[in-house]
Write a protein that holds these residues in place. Structure first.
Motif, PDB file in Angstrom:
ATOM      1  N   LEU A  14       0.857  -1.177   0.000  1.00 49.36           N
ATOM      2  CA  LEU A  14       0.000   0.000   0.000  1.00 49.36           C
ATOM      3  C   LEU A  14       0.899   1.234   0.000  1.00 49.36           C
ATOM      4  CD1 LEU A  14      -3.003   0.903   0.267  1.00 49.36           C
ATOM      5  CD2 LEU A  14      -2.632   0.958   2.728  1.00 49.36           C
ATOM      6  N   PRO A  15       1.012   1.922  -1.139  1.00 54.71           N
ATOM      7  CA  PRO A  15       1.944   3.050  -1.226  1.00 54.71           C
ATOM      8  C   PRO A  15       1.587   4.174  -0.249  1.00 54.71           C
ATOM      9  CG  PRO A  15       0.804   2.695  -3.331  1.00 54.71           C
ATOM     10  CD  PRO A  15       0.244   1.728  -2.347  1.00 54.71           C
ATOM     11  N   VAL A  16       2.588   4.921   0.128  1.00 51.07           N
ATOM     12  CA  VAL A  16       2.394   6.078   0.995  1.00 51.07           C
ATOM     13  C   VAL A  16       1.657   7.155   0.198  1.00 51.07           C
ATOM     14  CG1 VAL A  16       3.587   7.905   2.267  1.00 51.07           C
ATOM     15  CG2 VAL A  16       4.452   5.542   2.355  1.00 51.07           C
ATOM     16  N   ASP A  20      -1.586   9.538   4.759  1.00 54.13           N
ATOM     17  CA  ASP A  20      -0.797   8.904   5.811  1.00 54.13           C
ATOM     18  C   ASP A  20      -0.306   9.952   6.809  1.00 54.13           C
ATOM     19  OD1 ASP A  20      -0.398   5.972   5.436  1.00 54.13           O
ATOM     20  OD2 ASP A  20       0.320   6.598   3.467  1.00 54.13           O
ATOM     21  N   HIS A  21      -0.063   9.505   8.032  1.00 56.33           N
ATOM     22  CA  HIS A  21       0.538  10.361   9.057  1.00 56.33           C
ATOM     23  C   HIS A  21       2.046  10.280   8.878  1.00 56.33           C
ATOM     24  CE1 HIS A  21      -3.319  10.799  10.950  1.00 56.33           C
ATOM     25  NE2 HIS A  21      -3.454   9.486  10.970  1.00 56.33           N
ATOM     26  N   VAL A  30      14.721   8.866   2.258  1.00 59.89           N
ATOM     27  CA  VAL A  30      14.328   7.595   2.871  1.00 59.89           C
ATOM     28  C   VAL A  30      12.989   7.769   3.580  1.00 59.89           C
ATOM     29  CG1 VAL A  30      14.953   5.805   4.549  1.00 59.89           C
ATOM     30  CG2 VAL A  30      16.738   6.933   3.193  1.00 59.89           C
ATOM     31  N   THR A  31      12.076   6.848   3.304  1.00 58.42           N
ATOM     32  CA  THR A  31      10.800   6.804   4.010  1.00 58.42           C
ATOM     33  C   THR A  31      10.727   5.495   4.784  1.00 58.42           C
ATOM     34  OG1 THR A  31       9.650   8.181   2.391  1.00 58.42           O
ATOM     35  CG2 THR A  31       8.280   6.760   3.777  1.00 58.42           C
ATOM     36  N   ILE A  32      10.503   5.620   6.084  1.00 57.00           N
ATOM     37  CA  ILE A  32      10.271   4.453   6.935  1.00 57.00           C
ATOM     38  C   ILE A  32       8.780   4.389   7.209  1.00 57.00           C
ATOM     39  CG2 ILE A  32      10.668   3.380   9.185  1.00 57.00           C
ATOM     40  CD1 ILE A  32      13.318   4.980   9.334  1.00 57.00           C
ATOM     41  N   VAL A  33       8.167   3.265   6.892  1.00 55.21           N
ATOM     42  CA  VAL A  33       6.763   3.035   7.227  1.00 55.21           C
ATOM     43  C   VAL A  33       6.745   2.050   8.384  1.00 55.21           C
ATOM     44  CG1 VAL A  33       4.534   2.150   6.447  1.00 55.21           C
ATOM     45  CG2 VAL A  33       5.968   3.487   4.875  1.00 55.21           C
ATOM     46  N   GLU A  34       6.122   2.465   9.470  1.00 56.69           N
ATOM     47  CA  GLU A  34       5.991   1.588  10.632  1.00 56.69           C
ATOM     48  C   GLU A  34       4.547   1.150  10.778  1.00 56.69           C
ATOM     49  OE1 GLU A  34       6.358   1.481  15.500  1.00 56.69           O
ATOM     50  OE2 GLU A  34       6.553   3.405  14.475  1.00 56.69           O
TER      51      GLU A  34
END
Length: 183
Positions: A14-16, A20-21, A30-34
Motif C-alpha cells: 500500500l503506497p504512501v 498517511d501520518h 528515505v521513508t520508513i513506514v511503521e
C-alpha cells in the motif's frame, strides 16, 4: 524454512499517500513506514529509537505511522489507535501518538481521557468518537494494508518500501537508513 507469504511480502503493498501520518520532509531520500500497536512494548522500544533516527537524520528521513492493533493480545490498542485518529482530525495526531507511546501502561479509557485532556483536546468529543468507532475504518484500512504487505506482528518496518528484516535498535536503523539513502 521460508513460507511463500514471507517471500512475497518483502515489499510494501500500500503506497504512501498524503492521507498517511508522516513526520519529516515529504521529499526525504528515505521513508520508513511503521506498522505499530500502541500497547505493544516492542513498538514502545522502537518508538524511542525511531525518534532518535529522526533526530539524527531529520533532513533525509520521513517516518510514516500506520495502525496495526493486535486486539486479541492488546485490549486497548484499537481504542488508542482511534484516539490518535480523533486527535489527528484536530491536527494533533503526532502529539497523541507521542503521548500514547510515552504512557503505554495507561491506555485504559480513564487514563486515555486524561491524556486527551492533557493535550488540550475535549475528552468528551474524543471519547464520543472512540466509543462510536468514528475512525475504525481508517484503523482497519491501515491494518488490511499491513496484512497485504505481509505484516504479522509489531513493530514491522519498511524502509523505502522494502521490509526491514533487521532489529530496531538505533545503530541498525541508522545503518538501514544510510544504505537506503545511497541505494
Amino acid at each position: 524454512m521460508t513460507t511463500p507469504l514471507q517471500v512475497t511480502s518483502a515489499r510494501l503493498r500500500l503506497p504512501v499517500t498524503e492521507t498517511d501520518h508522516a513526520r519529516g520532509p515529504a521529499d526525504a531520500a528515505v521513508t520508513i513506514v511503521e506498522y505499530g500497536d500502541y500497547q505493544c512494548r516492542f513498538c514502545g522500544a522502537a518508538y524511542a529509537n525511531l525518534a532518535e533516527v529522526l533526530r539524527q537524520r531529520g533532513d533525509s528521513v520521513r517516518l510514516v505511522y500506520r495502525h496495526f492493533p493486535i486486539a486479541n493480545v492488546h485490549p486497548y490498542a484499537e481504542s488508542a489507535a482511534e484516539a490518535a485518529e480523533a486527535a489527528g482530525r484536530r491536527g494533533r495526531f503526532w502529539e497523541m501518538h507521542d503521548w500514547l507511546y510515552q504512557h503505554q501502561d495507561q491506555l485504559d479509557p480513564v487514563h486515555l481521557s486524561l491524556g486527551v485532556e492533557q493535550l488540550g483536546l475535549s475528552p468528551d468529543d474524543v471519547d464520543t468518537e472512540v466509543g462510536g468507532h468514528a475512525h475504525a475504518d481508517r484503523v482497519r484500512r491501515d491494518f488490511v494494508g499491513g496484512i497485504r504487505s505481509g505484516v504479522t506482528g509489531t513493530p514491522t518496518l519498511f524502509v523505502n518500501d522494502v521490509r526491514h528484516e533487521g532489529g530496531y535498535d538505533v545503530a541498525e536503523l541508522l545503518a538501514a537508513v544510510d544504505a537506503a539513502a545511497t541505494a
